[in-house]
Motif scaffolding. Structure first.
Motif, PDB file in Angstrom:
ATOM      1  N   THR A  43     -32.326  22.371   2.687  1.00 45.18           N
ATOM      2  CA  THR A  43     -32.418  23.696   3.295  1.00 45.18           C
ATOM      3  C   THR A  43     -33.835  24.240   3.203  1.00 45.18           C
ATOM      4  O   THR A  43     -34.314  24.901   4.133  1.00 45.18           O
ATOM      5  N   THR A  44     -34.537  23.954   2.123  1.00 47.61           N
ATOM      6  CA  THR A  44     -35.941  24.379   2.002  1.00 47.61           C
ATOM      7  C   THR A  44     -36.784  23.766   3.106  1.00 47.61           C
ATOM      8  O   THR A  44     -37.607  24.448   3.733  1.00 47.61           O
ATOM      9  N   LEU A  45     -36.579  22.487   3.384  1.00 45.39           N
ATOM     10  CA  LEU A  45     -37.317  21.823   4.457  1.00 45.39           C
ATOM     11  C   LEU A  45     -37.050  22.494   5.797  1.00 45.39           C
ATOM     12  O   LEU A  45     -37.980  22.756   6.570  1.00 45.39           O
ATOM     13  N   GLN A  80     -27.066  28.444  10.780  1.00 43.60           N
ATOM     14  CA  GLN A  80     -27.261  28.361   9.342  1.00 43.60           C
ATOM     15  C   GLN A  80     -25.927  28.368   8.612  1.00 43.60           C
ATOM     16  O   GLN A  80     -24.879  28.616   9.191  1.00 43.60           O
ATOM     17  N   GLN A  81     -25.996  28.067   7.313  1.00 39.96           N
ATOM     18  CA  GLN A  81     -24.800  28.149   6.487  1.00 39.96           C
ATOM     19  C   GLN A  81     -24.339  29.600   6.399  1.00 39.96           C
ATOM     20  O   GLN A  81     -25.153  30.517   6.270  1.00 39.96           O
ATOM     21  N   LYS A  82     -23.008  29.796   6.452  1.00 39.51           N
ATOM     22  CA  LYS A  82     -22.428  31.131   6.288  1.00 39.51           C
ATOM     23  C   LYS A  82     -23.143  32.153   7.161  1.00 39.51           C
ATOM     24  O   LYS A  82     -23.561  33.220   6.700  1.00 39.51           O
ATOM     25  N   SER A  83     -23.272  31.804   8.455  1.00 40.35           N
ATOM     26  CA  SER A  83     -24.030  32.672   9.352  1.00 40.35           C
ATOM     27  C   SER A  83     -23.171  33.683  10.087  1.00 40.35           C
ATOM     28  O   SER A  83     -23.617  34.351  10.993  1.00 40.35           O
ATOM     29  N   LEU A 162     -28.734  22.463  12.570  1.00 40.22           N
ATOM     30  CA  LEU A 162     -27.424  22.861  12.054  1.00 40.22           C
ATOM     31  C   LEU A 162     -27.383  22.596  10.557  1.00 40.22           C
ATOM     32  O   LEU A 162     -27.594  21.464  10.114  1.00 40.22           O
ATOM     33  N   ASP A 163     -27.090  23.610   9.777  1.00 36.68           N
ATOM     34  CA  ASP A 163     -27.070  23.485   8.316  1.00 36.68           C
ATOM     35  C   ASP A 163     -25.621  23.515   7.822  1.00 36.68           C
ATOM     36  O   ASP A 163     -24.993  24.575   7.766  1.00 36.68           O
TER      37      ASP A 163
END
Length: 260
Positions: A43-45, A80-83, A162-163
């Protein structure tokens, strides 16, 4: 032209290294599965590529431009996650999707007929038009993800990131969701960068693996992945189990049956 070019990228939180010496390129039409355990830097990348975090060491280019000068963010779709919006926010599915048009508008940000037409079209493409008038929080997990994907691609982005998009989906919904993403890649030509934990789940869709653990363990196609000693060293005894559950062709050098 590469859509993404990353060279000698490094990043740390409070002097604790998260990414080290990251160099790779994403080509138009790629469908890349970005995998790694929690804390591996995935996720940082992505946040560095999207400009959410600022680079301190190394260089990033997006569509040929240095990230510091890149301003065509509507060409990138991001799920994103939990978007999801707050669970009780009274927005319909249509209104949630249309919010994706905000990035293309100046002030005042007023939606028009073109925005409404594009919203209708993208909801039809992602098979969520039938519940456009339902409140978002009343939809099932699979329906919500389709709506959020529609919002992410409403501007016809060249690159879709897509995360962990399938985390809250059941098995049936996951398969349908990934089929939809695959169609965006194969039929519409969108380049996909997908963060996930599950190799078996994405094996039949992607054309490249990206294995990250602060450094790049592997980046390349599935056949090269199978032959990579770095992959075998990284996954150890679990390697054969991984190979047996991927979907490609050719013999696997770690033993077991050929992939299908």
């Amino acid at each position: 032209m590469n859509l993404i070019e990353v060279k000698n990228l490094a990043f740390a939180y409070n002097s604790s290294p998260v990414l080290e010496d990251i160099t790779f390129a994403v080509k138009p039409g790629d469908f890349i599965g970005l995998l790694g355990h929690n804390g591996s830097g995935k996720t940082t990348l992505i946040q560095l590529i999207l400009g959410i975090l600022k680079t301190k060491e190394g260089k990033i280019k997006i569509m040929g431009q240095k990230i510091e000068k890149f301003n065509q963010w509507s060409k990138i779709g991001y799920l994103q996650q939990k978007s999801a919006p707050p669970s009780l926010m009274p927005l319909t599915a249509f209104e949630v999707v249309r919010l994706g048009r905000v990035s293309t508008k100046g002030l005042p940000r007023i939606f028009n007929k073109i925005d409404n037409k594009k919203t209708q079209e993208v909801m039809a493409k992602t098979n969520c038009l039938e519940y456009k008038n339902k409140l978002f929080y009343e939809l099932s997990g699979g329906q919500q993800q389709r709506v959020l994907l529609a919002r992410a691609i409403i501007n016809n982005p060249a690159l879709i990131i897509l995360d962990e998009p399938s985390t809250a989906l059941d098995a049936s919904s996951r398969g349908s969701f990934f089929d939809l993403i695959s169609n965006l890649n194969k039929k519409d030509g969108a380049t996909i960068l997908l963060i996930t934990h599950d190799m078996a789940e994405i094996g039949k869709y992607i054309n490249k693996f990206f294995i990250l653990d602060k450094k790049i363990i592997f980046y390349g196609d599935k056949q090269t992945f199978c032959k990579s000693p770095e992959v075998a060293n990284h996954f150890g005894p679990y390697t054969q189990h991984i190979m047996d559950h991927l979907h490609t062709t050719g013999p696997c050098p770690f033993g077991g049956h050929s992939w299908e």
